[in-house]
Write a protein that holds these residues in place. Structure first.
Motif, PDB file in Angstrom:
ATOM      1  N   ALA A  42       0.831  -1.200   0.000  1.00 50.95           N
ATOM      2  CA  ALA A  42       0.000   0.000   0.000  1.00 50.95           C
ATOM      3  C   ALA A  42       0.867   1.252   0.000  1.00 50.95           C
ATOM      4  CB  ALA A  42      -0.931  -0.006   1.209  1.00 50.95           C
ATOM      5  N   VAL A  46       0.154   4.285  -2.697  1.00 49.10           N
ATOM      6  CA  VAL A  46      -0.806   5.283  -2.220  1.00 49.10           C
ATOM      7  C   VAL A  46      -0.074   6.520  -1.748  1.00 49.10           C
ATOM      8  CG1 VAL A  46      -2.602   5.788  -0.534  1.00 49.10           C
ATOM      9  CG2 VAL A  46      -2.423   3.514  -1.502  1.00 49.10           C
ATOM     10  N   THR A  47      -0.513   7.686  -2.233  1.00 41.49           N
ATOM     11  CA  THR A  47       0.013   8.932  -1.688  1.00 41.49           C
ATOM     12  C   THR A  47      -1.141   9.726  -1.114  1.00 41.49           C
ATOM     13  OG1 THR A  47       0.069   9.515  -3.999  1.00 41.49           O
ATOM     14  CG2 THR A  47       2.178   9.458  -2.845  1.00 41.49           C
ATOM     15  N   LYS A  48      -0.906  10.276   0.048  1.00 38.84           N
ATOM     16  CA  LYS A  48      -1.950  11.067   0.682  1.00 38.84           C
ATOM     17  C   LYS A  48      -1.469  12.496   0.819  1.00 38.84           C
ATOM     18  CE  LYS A  48      -3.331   7.094   3.348  1.00 38.84           C
ATOM     19  NZ  LYS A  48      -3.345   6.468   4.647  1.00 38.84           N
ATOM     20  N   GLU A  49      -2.372  13.414   0.565  1.00 44.42           N
ATOM     21  CA  GLU A  49      -2.046  14.824   0.783  1.00 44.42           C
ATOM     22  C   GLU A  49      -2.984  15.355   1.839  1.00 44.42           C
ATOM     23  OE1 GLU A  49      -2.613  16.764  -2.905  1.00 44.42           O
ATOM     24  OE2 GLU A  49      -1.239  15.429  -3.960  1.00 44.42           O
ATOM     25  N   PHE A  55      -9.851  13.294   7.107  1.00 44.84           N
ATOM     26  CA  PHE A  55     -10.694  12.345   7.816  1.00 44.84           C
ATOM     27  C   PHE A  55     -11.308  12.938   9.070  1.00 44.84           C
ATOM     28  CE2 PHE A  55      -8.537   9.087   5.293  1.00 44.84           C
ATOM     29  CZ  PHE A  55      -9.654   8.427   4.857  1.00 44.84           C
ATOM     30  N   ARG A 290     -21.148   9.172   3.430  1.00 48.08           N
ATOM     31  CA  ARG A 290     -21.091   9.451   2.005  1.00 48.08           C
ATOM     32  C   ARG A 290     -22.182  10.439   1.682  1.00 48.08           C
ATOM     33  NH1 ARG A 290     -19.931   3.180   0.833  1.00 48.08           N
ATOM     34  NH2 ARG A 290     -17.745   3.370   1.351  1.00 48.08           N
TER      35      ARG A 290
ATOM     36  N   ASP B 116     -11.828  -0.727  -1.195  1.00 49.28           N
ATOM     37  CA  ASP B 116     -12.188   0.642  -0.879  1.00 49.28           C
ATOM     38  C   ASP B 116     -10.907   1.471  -0.987  1.00 49.28           C
ATOM     39  OD1 ASP B 116     -12.669   3.056   0.340  1.00 49.28           O
ATOM     40  OD2 ASP B 116     -13.781   2.207   2.029  1.00 49.28           O
ATOM     41  N   THR B 118     -10.143   4.307  -0.143  1.00 51.84           N
ATOM     42  CA  THR B 118      -9.748   5.108   1.012  1.00 51.84           C
ATOM     43  C   THR B 118      -9.194   4.247   2.140  1.00 51.84           C
ATOM     44  OG1 THR B 118     -11.931   5.007   2.025  1.00 51.84           O
ATOM     45  CG2 THR B 118     -11.524   6.806   0.491  1.00 51.84           C
ATOM     46  N   ARG B 119      -9.332   2.936   2.010  1.00 51.21           N
ATOM     47  CA  ARG B 119      -8.827   2.045   3.061  1.00 51.21           C
ATOM     48  C   ARG B 119      -8.014   0.928   2.421  1.00 51.21           C
ATOM     49  NH1 ARG B 119     -12.763   4.636   5.178  1.00 51.21           N
ATOM     50  NH2 ARG B 119     -13.405   4.463   7.336  1.00 51.21           N
ATOM     51  N   LEU B 120      -7.123   1.336   1.525  1.00 50.56           N
ATOM     52  CA  LEU B 120      -6.443   0.374   0.686  1.00 50.56           C
ATOM     53  C   LEU B 120      -5.614  -0.611   1.492  1.00 50.56           C
ATOM     54  CD1 LEU B 120      -6.436   0.107  -2.371  1.00 50.56           C
ATOM     55  CD2 LEU B 120      -4.130   1.005  -2.333  1.00 50.56           C
ATOM     56  N   GLU B 146     -14.289   8.962  -3.855  1.00 43.79           N
ATOM     57  CA  GLU B 146     -14.207   9.330  -2.452  1.00 43.79           C
ATOM     58  C   GLU B 146     -12.756   9.559  -2.037  1.00 43.79           C
ATOM     59  OE1 GLU B 146     -15.974   6.902   0.920  1.00 43.79           O
ATOM     60  OE2 GLU B 146     -17.613   7.287  -0.496  1.00 43.79           O
ATOM     61  N   ILE B 152      -6.536  11.319  -1.547  1.00 44.39           N
ATOM     62  CA  ILE B 152      -5.708  10.111  -1.574  1.00 44.39           C
ATOM     63  C   ILE B 152      -5.527   9.724  -3.034  1.00 44.39           C
ATOM     64  CG2 ILE B 152      -5.601   7.668  -0.971  1.00 44.39           C
ATOM     65  CD1 ILE B 152      -7.398   8.330   1.402  1.00 44.39           C
TER      66      ILE B 152
END
Lengths: 477, 265
Positions: A42, A46-49, A55, A290, B116, B118-120, B146, B152
């Motif tokens: 992961a 995956v890159t998060k900004e 969240f 959502r 998902d 967002t919850r990889l 999402e 993400i």
């Protein structure tokens, strides 16, 4: 074949030996290494900004709606708001539909069938029976459903229902049931048959049966309109007009919460007696909130829920209407079958604060809860011989359909107590035939099906009896 | 008519000709299983492929049984099975068993694992476990919209390289990426895309030695068994379902019967 069996047994023997050597914590280390590899993969892709910010909204909202102190009040306020919108919003379309279906179409059909020479009994069965029952079902049920279901579905789509389950889960565990019962109970608010099927998520058979038996205590689609209508007429009618909407919404919420209370008490009783055992643990993941897809939700809740429920109600109302007309018009020694039954049941009915009409209506309405109110109305009109309505014509016309209903019921001898008891009995009585059949299919046991069917009826009779007796002591009657 | 041929081989042509068959499942060519963690949108993907309207909800544990449907793509009929959501295939609750038994014993031609976005990281646990069982899988990274909202970014090509199977980003609620998903399902089912699934390797030394020894033993008795390592792992864990299947020969006959079919592709 023999050779293969030997090979297989050798493999099994080796695996036993190796497992022995590996020791106990090998499952944990296996899971750990899978987690470690997943996290490595992961992290590569995956890159998060600005993770911190993103969240936090969900977390903040969850902190509020699942908090120890605010969780339940928020839940009750939300429910109350939904009902208030439904009750105040449903009035106008309800009047409109009633004035057309019953005010315009009904007399037209009546005179039309007379013109083309229908014998009185045929126009009675078709128009006064089948047509009128369906017309009542549509005008009484369609508007509240068309408002209630979309709002409820929006809440579901948004992700609020699992939070309700989260709030409730602890209560269920404390009474010895499975925490997931909170989820199946919430499903039951839509349809008990669906709620019963949903109990498959509960692994332990003991806890599953508890969840099945108590699912009926969640007010379902078929019963919401009854609750809303009776609350509007009797509870709302007993307070000043500007408070009526709020108070009647409050009454419906009270009944819904009472249902949750009964489901907890019954679960407690069952897990202390016939279904003894410990509650098992589980983890409940709160899904992300959502943004609801408003148009799609409106569409699917109108098609999937409103129309399907209404259709089912109409299908059951057609034959029920015929049955009602027949029992009200087939006479033995000048007294109709309905009157025989009603007179026979009246003493019992009055003892528990209901009346013979309601009890007969619940017998006729076993196939579907949806038609209880229309059945009550028609039986009252047809059998109680309300003076200015006339046994044949059956309906009074007024601009306000709730007023019509109120007038009919009051002419039938209804009081505030009858209204309250009908709301209680609508909460506590046998599940509809679809649910009973589903329970049988899921449990494959006649015993549990019978218990799920009769336990709520008995509770309903007892509760109504107690309420009536206490009421009479205090009101001096 | 060279132009017409070109048209028919173009992926857009096939996607444009997706035929949603609903519950009409007669005479299908391939079986597709839909697996994934709870609440990742499996049923939404299912609905957009079959045109059915299984009730969907923002609600973990909504699908309790197996739902089946069908669609037609590139003139092949696909039967698709929506499995209950599970976090893993290791423990033995009923819904996890339904999912695992189907992937193992139902022998789907393709297993689509819905994640998902967002919850990889958490979702990848299941992917790794599924990839131990089957070597024909497509990973569908759903809820990509999402993820975007949460800033993400998922590098699907890197992920595909790591996992050795196709990775398709989708937002099934909006219908984005579904055509791409179809094409990849078709490619894996028909053998156009040969998966080289990632197999976990960082097990503790003692464990990997035991796995190696047992896998070796199984391979001596049953040479060419494709998921011998997974069988070894389950046996070491003392998984009763697998032990029974081993004892009565069900497991072996199943895996061996499958060989010719694979060679055909």
């Amino acid at each position: 074949m023999e050779n293969e069996k030997n090979k297989n047994n050798e493999i099994l023997a080796l695996s036993n030996k190796l497992r022995w050597e590996l020791g106990d914590n090998f499952h944990d280390s296996l899971v750990e290494s899978i987690f470690a590899e997943a996290s490595e993969i992961a992290s590569k892709s995956v890159t998060k900004e600005g993770e911190k910010r993103t969240f936090s909204f969900d977390a903040k909202l969850d902190k509020i709606v699942t908090s120890k102190w605010l969780g339940f009040p928020i839940m009750i306020l939300l429910l109350a708001a939904v009902f208030w919108i439904t009750i105040t919003g449903a009035n106008i379309p309800s009047d409109f539909i009633a004035s057309i279906l019953i005010g315009k179409v009904y007399p037209f059909l009546k005179s039309f069938t007379q013109q083309i020479g229908f014998p009185w009994w045929l126009s009675g069965v078709t128009i006064d029976g089948a047509y009128l029952a369906s017309a009542w079902v549509i005008s009484v049920m369609l508007p509240p459903m068309a408002i209630f279901f979309p709002i409820f579905t929006l809440l579901e789509d948004f992700g609020y229902l699992p939070r309700v389950a989260f709030n409730m889960d602890n209560l269920y565990r404390r009474v010895g049931a499975h925490g997931k019962q909170a989820l199946t109970m919430t499903m039951g608010f839509g349809c008990n048959a669906a709620g019963v099927v949903a109990t498959r998520i509960i692994d332990s058979p003991r806890e599953r049966i508890i969840a099945i038996i108590t699912n009926n205590f969640s007010l379902c689609n078929g019963r919401w309109p009854t609750q809303i209508l009776i609350a509007t007429i009797f509870i709302g009618g007993a307070v000043p007009a500007h408070l009526a909407g709020l108070v009647s919404a409050g009454a419906v919420v009270f009944i819904a919460v009472l249902g949750i209370f009964f489901s907890l008490v019954t679960s407690w009783g069952l897990s202390r007696s016939v279904l003894k055992g410990e509650a098992s643990a589980f983890s409940l993941e709160l899904p992300p909130y959502r943004p609801p897809r408003i148009l799609q939700t409106l569409y699917t809740s109108l098609i999937d829920r409103t129309i399907i429920v209404l259709w089912r109600a109409v299908i059951f109302a057609l034959p029920a209407g015929i049955v009602i007309w027949l029992v009200a018009n087939i006479k033995i020694a000048d007294i109709s079958l309905a009157e025989y039954f009603i007179n026979f049941m009246n003493p019992v009915g009055l003892l528990i604060g209901l009346n013979g009409v309601i009890l007969l209506a619940y017998v006729i309405a076993i196939p579907a809860n949806e038609i209880v109110i229309p059945t009550v109305l028609m039986l009252t009109v047809l059998s109680a011989k309300i003076a200015h309505a006339g046994a044949g014509a059956g309906v009074m016309i007024s601009s306000d359909s709730d007023m019509v209903t109120a007038q009919i019921l009051q002419a039938g001898g209804w009081t505030l107590l009858t209204g309250i008891n009908l709301m209680l009995f609508s909460l506590l009585h046998n599940p509809c035939s679809t649910t009973i059949y589903t329970i049988y299919k899921e449990t494959k046991s006649t015993k549990w099906t019978m218990i799920s069917t009769f336990l709520p009826v008995i509770m309903g009779l007892v509760v109504c009896f107690l309420v009536t007796q206490i009421w009479r002591i205090f009101s001096g009657g | 008519m060279p132009d017409l041929n070109k048209c028919e081989t173009c992926p857009v042509h096939n996607a444009g000709n997706l035929v949603r068959l609903g519950v009409n499942m007669t005479g299908f060519d391939y079986v597709v299983a839909l697996a994934g963690n709870p609440n990742t949108g499996k049923s939404t993907v299912f609905n957009s492929l079959t045109g059915l309207r299984q009730h969907t909800g923002n609600w973990p544990g909504k699908t309790v049984g197996r739902a089946e449907g069908a669609f037609q793509y590139a003139e092949k009929k696909f039967k698709i099975v929506d499995l209950p959501g599970t976090y893993s295939l290791l423990s033995t609750s009923t819904d996890e068993e339904v999912a695992r038994d189907f992937i193992l014993f139902g022998q789907p031609d393709v297993t689509v694992i819905v994640l998902d976005a967002t919850r990889l990281e958490r979702n990848l646990n299941l992917v790794l476990q599924v990839l131990e069982i089957t070597d024909r899988a497509v990973v569908c990274v759903n809820l990509i919209d999402e993820a975007k909202r949460h800033k993400i970014i998922v590098d699907d090509r890197q992920l595909s390289r790591s996992l050795g199977v196709p990775v398709v980003p989708t937002a099934a609620r909006q219908g984005t990426g579904v055509q791409d998903l179809l094409k990849n399902i078709y490619d894996v089912a028909s053998g156009n895309y040969i998966c080289k699934p990632y197999r976990a390797q960082n097990y503790p030394k003692k464990l990997s030695k035991a796995i190696e020894e047992l896998t070796g033993k199984i391979l001596v008795d049953y040479p060419g068994l494709p998921n011998a390592r997974w069988v070894a792992l389950r046996l070491l864990e003392g998984d009763q379902r697998i032990i029974n299947a081993m004892q009565n020969g069900e497991l072996i006959s199943l895996i061996i019967n499958r060989q010719p079919a694979e060679n055909n592709n």
